[in-house]
Each structure stands twice: as C-alpha cells, then as structure tokens.
Design an enzyme around this catalytic site. Sequence first.
Site, PDB file in Angstrom:
ATOM      1  N   SER A 121       6.410  20.131  21.332  1.00 35.12           N
ATOM      2  CA  SER A 121       7.291  18.970  21.066  1.00 35.12           C
ATOM      3  C   SER A 121       6.530  17.664  21.246  1.00 35.12           C
ATOM      4  O   SER A 121       6.721  16.696  21.147  1.00 35.12           O
ATOM      5  CB  SER A 121       8.464  18.987  21.880  1.00 35.12           C
ATOM      6  OG  SER A 121       9.619  19.735  21.209  1.00 35.12           O
ATOM      7  N   LYS A 124       6.039  15.411  18.368  1.00 35.91           N
ATOM      8  CA  LYS A 124       7.008  14.340  18.082  1.00 35.91           C
ATOM      9  C   LYS A 124       6.530  12.968  18.189  1.00 35.91           C
ATOM     10  O   LYS A 124       6.877  12.188  17.510  1.00 35.91           O
ATOM     11  CB  LYS A 124       8.409  14.523  18.764  1.00 35.91           C
ATOM     12  CG  LYS A 124       8.985  15.669  18.539  1.00 35.91           C
ATOM     13  CD  LYS A 124      10.166  15.814  19.230  1.00 35.91           C
ATOM     14  CE  LYS A 124      11.378  16.937  18.737  1.00 35.91           C
ATOM     15  NZ  LYS A 124      10.584  18.308  19.031  1.00 35.91           N
ATOM     16  N   SER A 305      14.382  14.908  22.673  1.00 36.78           N
ATOM     17  CA  SER A 305      13.546  16.257  22.108  1.00 36.78           C
ATOM     18  C   SER A 305      14.205  16.751  20.688  1.00 36.78           C
ATOM     19  O   SER A 305      14.024  17.817  20.598  1.00 36.78           O
ATOM     20  CB  SER A 305      12.879  17.059  22.926  1.00 36.78           C
ATOM     21  OG  SER A 305      11.514  17.561  22.467  1.00 36.78           O
TER      22      SER A 305
END
Length: 470
Positions: A121, A124, A305
């Site tokens: 993640s 991102k 997230s």
Amino acid sequence: MASGVRVVATTALVVLLAGGAYATADAYDVVPGMVTLAPVPAPPNPFPTAPGAVPAPAVTALLGALDPAAPAPSPAQLQGMVAALVADARMGASTGVVVVDGLTGDVLASNAPEVPHIPASTAKLVTAVAALTQLPASTTLPTRVVKGAAGQLVLVGGGDMMLAAGAGDPTAVDGRAGLADLAAQVAKGLKLAGTTTVSLGVDDTLFSGPALSPTWAASDIAAGYVAPVTALAVDVAKIKAGEYPPRYPDPSLAAAGQLAARLAEQGITVTGTPSRVTAPAGAAELGVVQSAPIADVVQYFLHTSDNTITEVVARIVAVHMGLPGSFEAASKAVLRAASELGLDTSGATLVDASGLGAGSALPPQLLVDLVRLSTSPTHPELREVATGMPIAGLSGTLADRFTTTAARGLVRAKTGSLPHVTSLAGTVVDADGRLLAFAVLADQTPDGGQLAPRATIDAFVTTLQACGCR
C-alpha cells in the site's frame, strides 16, 4: 491483504513550509514536529531491540518550530543502522531502504535504493501525488440525475463511491453527498412537471474495462478488502457495516436501487428494475450532489489505506489526462504524473493504484522522492499528502504502532502489508529536530505474518528518531 483499513476521524491540518524552513502546525501532535501537547515518552531501547513499555509523564509546554539549521545526522552512523536492519532475519532476504535529509534531499543511508520492490500500500503515495498535481484540490465528483428517453431518469456516476444512502453529511468525506438529497431535488422538479411515475437507468460509463483487477486474489475480493471499481456506489459498495465487509458485486446498480427507494420516499414511483443505459448527450439535469473535495479524498485513502477509493482517484486522474478510466490507463497515468514532476520512474511498474495486486514494483528511492516532494515549499499543493499520512501511535493505520516509543507523534508514514511484504515510507523528526524522509520495503519476509517485520521496521525508525547521530 493491503494495509488494514481503520477509519479514524481526521482534523484539518496545515503545514507551512516557506523559504526552505519548516514551520509545522502540530499543537496536538496531529502533525509531526517539535510542538506538542502530548506526553513525552522515555527514549526507546536501541535498535534492533524492541522498545519497552513507556510510562505516561506530564504534559509538556509548547516548544519552538523546527529549526532548519538543526544538524543533519552522520551518514556513516545511519548506514550502520541500515546494514543492521537489512541483516535482521525478521526482514527476510530482500529489503530496500533509503533515508534522506528532508531539507536537502541528500541520501544519508541506503540499501538497494534503485531496485524495484513490491510496495504493497505504499504505492498509494504515487496516486496521492498524481491527484494533487493533476487536479485542483477543490475538485469534486458529481453524481447527477438527468432526463432520459420517454419518462426515464438516468443516474450518472461521476466517480463518487462514497455516497450516503440517506442525507449527505457536509462535514464527512465518506458520505458527503447523499442520495436522499439527490432524490429530493429530482422529486421537486418532477412534481412541478406533474410527473409521479418514472423508470430508472444508470450510466457508469465514466470508467471502462473490468471493475475487478485480474491481479487481485479472489480471497482478497471475497474478504472485502476491495470492491468492484465503478463510477458510483453507496458507502464504497459495502453490503453491511464492518472493517472488511462484503461488497456488492455491482455497486452501480445497487446505488440505483437505493435512489429508487429514496425517490419512493419522496412520492415518486419507480417502475421496473434499474438497468444500465447511456445518458443522452446534453440531457437536462434534474439534480446533482457533489463529493468531498479531491484533497480530502486523498487524505482519506492515505489515512485509511482504502484500496477501492485509491483506485477511483487514479481513474479520475487518467480521465483528466485524456486516458480511459481503466486499471491499465490509471496505473500509467499516475506514474506519468510522477515523471512529469521530474521524478525518476525507471524500473517502476504498477498493475493497480492501490498496491493490492500482484505484479507492482517500485524502487524505494521513488517513494522517498514522493514523500520529500510532499513536504517541499515549492509544492504547496501536495501538503495534503504530507498531512494525510497516518501518525505514529495516534491515527490511521499507525494508530496501534509506535505507541510505547519516543517516536510516537514524530513519524508520519504510509504503511504497506501483503503476504511476505511489509513496507513503510514517510517522515520522522530526529532528536536534533532534523526532518528525515525514509522508505523501507521488505518483500521476502519469513512466514509468520506481519508482527515481526513491522516491529523490526518500527524499531529502526524509532532509532532514527532518537539518533541525532553526529
């Protein structure tokens, strides 16, 4: 799975970065800095030993702003710390690390900084930076109802997958726009025209291609870690409440069904079942509701997230850049946006924007460059990236980490977690008041889950904070 989704209320944050100096609004530790009203914990145990329990001391007084003249740590000492981190068996056989001076950008220590690693993640961050450089921070996503053919209404999706089923909440990000408000607007116009019975279609053609990435594991989809990515949905397509709830297989049609129910409450009968149609060009608009500004949406997905909302924002970036709103185009668009900022994207590969899919790889150096750019006074449009990342021991996906260390409140970072992958990229203020940017990507961690590699990375970052190594 990608970094766990933990919805935590956020506060509006402002980072003032002028003339190369740091001035951070962090009176309640909502922004890392030297100003604090929170308890100051005892120094942590040295890396790599896990930190011990910390008693709660008295609240401290306000201190001064960060000093740009604060000494930078010794590269030799930091390199030794990086070497120890990489050699730790809990990190596995493949770890990329970069630590840079937040002010100058000088690399202070590294291991395999240009070698692409699975980002999870932390990917991102690419979408966050792309969105806020390509789109005005005030950009909102409209959900409209227009007149269709022969007594039909068409619900047109503009990319908002966080619609409220009822009334919108003007203070919220998830649920800013409400279908009850949209239905009230539409019903008012229909009644004035003497219409009380309609059919309903839905147009979600803003996005194209598959709604589910072929790179996502079926188990992750079934577990609710992500929803089908469509141009509109109620509450990120959740069928029921929960941290990882099941999702509607067709979020657009589910949202249309919710609108039909809201119209019925307003005295408008919807006949038949909503179906997909294409809205006529230039169709008269009967109602519109707007999402939260894109800057708030970016902070939301960094903080929580959220995989689905990250994918939505990446597609909006792609459409803005004249590309299709698909997985492939969105992944290319956000990397292109990073390249247009002058960042080196060679070796970078994204199969999706959220980091959930199998096949993405990013060099740690690129992640550090993105983080540092977000704190740069030359890019004030990116401050929502710097302030949107979770805060150690206090918020988001870092709320339950660093809680017993001196780094609590002084680290802001994006987490990343997949099977055998643990990553963290962000900023830390060291003991001398120097801001450091860092990225750690370990993508061959041993069996046993996230606890051991997370604790090891957290201890490393805690030691960075306590170092003041000169």
